[in-house]
Design a protein around this motif. Structure first.
Motif, PDB file in Angstrom:
ATOM      1  N   THR A  17       0.833  -1.213   0.000  1.00 27.01           N
ATOM      2  CA  THR A  17       0.000   0.000   0.000  1.00 27.01           C
ATOM      3  C   THR A  17       0.863   1.257   0.000  1.00 27.01           C
ATOM      4  OG1 THR A  17      -0.219  -0.121   2.407  1.00 27.01           O
ATOM      5  CG2 THR A  17      -1.990  -1.077   1.108  1.00 27.01           C
ATOM      6  N   MET A  18       1.966   1.223   0.712  1.00 31.02           N
ATOM      7  CA  MET A  18       2.885   2.366   0.723  1.00 31.02           C
ATOM      8  C   MET A  18       3.520   2.543  -0.655  1.00 31.02           C
ATOM      9  SD  MET A  18       4.328   4.850   2.373  1.00 31.02           S
ATOM     10  CE  MET A  18       4.454   4.646   4.115  1.00 31.02           C
ATOM     11  N   MET A  19       3.918   1.440  -1.264  1.00 31.98           N
ATOM     12  CA  MET A  19       4.500   1.505  -2.611  1.00 31.98           C
ATOM     13  C   MET A  19       3.491   2.076  -3.603  1.00 31.98           C
ATOM     14  SD  MET A  19       7.640   0.404  -2.970  1.00 31.98           S
ATOM     15  CE  MET A  19       7.769  -0.286  -4.584  1.00 31.98           C
ATOM     16  N   GLU A  20       2.263   1.605  -3.528  1.00 30.81           N
ATOM     17  CA  GLU A  20       1.225   2.090  -4.434  1.00 30.81           C
ATOM     18  C   GLU A  20       0.998   3.585  -4.238  1.00 30.81           C
ATOM     19  OE1 GLU A  20      -3.389   1.163  -5.721  1.00 30.81           O
ATOM     20  OE2 GLU A  20      -2.528   0.130  -4.004  1.00 30.81           O
ATOM     21  N   ILE A  42       1.629   6.426  -7.145  1.00 27.45           N
ATOM     22  CA  ILE A  42       0.541   7.316  -7.571  1.00 27.45           C
ATOM     23  C   ILE A  42       0.986   8.773  -7.460  1.00 27.45           C
ATOM     24  CG2 ILE A  42      -1.747   8.170  -6.906  1.00 27.45           C
ATOM     25  CD1 ILE A  42      -2.450   5.210  -6.256  1.00 27.45           C
ATOM     26  N   ARG A  43       1.640   9.105  -6.357  1.00 27.15           N
ATOM     27  CA  ARG A  43       2.129  10.470  -6.154  1.00 27.15           C
ATOM     28  C   ARG A  43       3.177  10.844  -7.206  1.00 27.15           C
ATOM     29  NH1 ARG A  43       4.050  10.601  -0.533  1.00 27.15           N
ATOM     30  NH2 ARG A  43       1.986   9.793  -0.176  1.00 27.15           N
ATOM     31  N   ILE A  44       4.095   9.943  -7.482  1.00 28.06           N
ATOM     32  CA  ILE A  44       5.139  10.202  -8.485  1.00 28.06           C
ATOM     33  C   ILE A  44       4.519  10.421  -9.861  1.00 28.06           C
ATOM     34  CG2 ILE A  44       7.043   9.113  -9.753  1.00 28.06           C
ATOM     35  CD1 ILE A  44       7.814   7.796  -7.025  1.00 28.06           C
ATOM     36  N   LEU A  45       3.568   9.574 -10.226  1.00 31.20           N
ATOM     37  CA  LEU A  45       2.925   9.707 -11.533  1.00 31.20           C
ATOM     38  C   LEU A  45       2.100  10.992 -11.629  1.00 31.20           C
ATOM     39  CD1 LEU A  45       1.887   6.007 -12.182  1.00 31.20           C
ATOM     40  CD2 LEU A  45       3.731   7.298 -13.283  1.00 31.20           C
ATOM     41  N   ALA A  46       1.456  11.380 -10.545  1.00 31.53           N
ATOM     42  CA  ALA A  46       0.678  12.626 -10.545  1.00 31.53           C
ATOM     43  C   ALA A  46       1.600  13.827 -10.739  1.00 31.53           C
ATOM     44  CB  ALA A  46      -0.110  12.758  -9.246  1.00 31.53           C
ATOM     45  N   HIS A  65       3.935  18.020 -14.228  1.00 34.69           N
ATOM     46  CA  HIS A  65       5.150  18.568 -14.839  1.00 34.69           C
ATOM     47  C   HIS A  65       5.054  18.538 -16.365  1.00 34.69           C
ATOM     48  CE1 HIS A  65       9.360  19.583 -15.292  1.00 34.69           C
ATOM     49  NE2 HIS A  65       9.521  18.517 -16.057  1.00 34.69           N
ATOM     50  N   LEU A  66       4.614  17.417 -16.915  1.00 34.27           N
ATOM     51  CA  LEU A  66       4.488  17.311 -18.370  1.00 34.27           C
ATOM     52  C   LEU A  66       3.431  18.272 -18.907  1.00 34.27           C
ATOM     53  CD1 LEU A  66       4.767  13.448 -18.880  1.00 34.27           C
ATOM     54  CD2 LEU A  66       6.489  15.190 -19.400  1.00 34.27           C
TER      55      LEU A  66
END
Length: 120
Positions: free
Chosen positions: A86-89, A93-97, A102-103
């Motif tokens: 759950t922590m990894m997920e 999610i935060r990194i992808l957001a 940024h993009l």
């Protein structure tokens, strides 16, 4: 110098039980000698340097929980406990957001009028 990974296929894992892993089952990531700060080999070595010795010998742990409080000069930054799924997920999610924001920001800078066209 390079990092070596086992290619994660079920057939290879089954074969591992029966015989030795073959060279073609391994993936190599070469060292980036031009930019050591972006070098996966050096980053991995640094990561290991901030882990306990008990973890360094294990091949079944990779993502470890950060210690609750540590300083950049601390000898260990990570506990021997693995991150739970759950922590990894949550982190992914935060990194992808952040990446999407940024993009999108870069796109808006390059094409400032494109947002007006999309909203109409």
């Amino acid at each position: 110098m390079f990092l070596c990974f086992l290619y994660p296929k079920a057939s290879i894992l089954r074969r591992k039980r029966e015989e030795e892993i073959k060279d073609e089952d391994l993936l190599e990531m070469p060292e980036n000698v031009e930019n050591p700060f972006r070098c996966p080999v050096r980053l991995y070595e640094f990561y290991l340097s901030k882990c306990s010795n008990s973890v360094k010998q294990r091949s079944d742990l990779f993502y470890l929980q950060p210690k609750a409080s540590c300083h950049p000069s601390s000898p260990m930054w990570y506990s021997p406990q693995p991150l739970d799924s759950t922590m990894m997920e949550s982190m992914l999610i935060r990194i992808l957001a952040i990446r999407d924001i940024h993009l999108d920001s870069k796109h808006q800078q390059k094409y400032p009028d494109s947002s007006d066209e999309e909203s109409s």
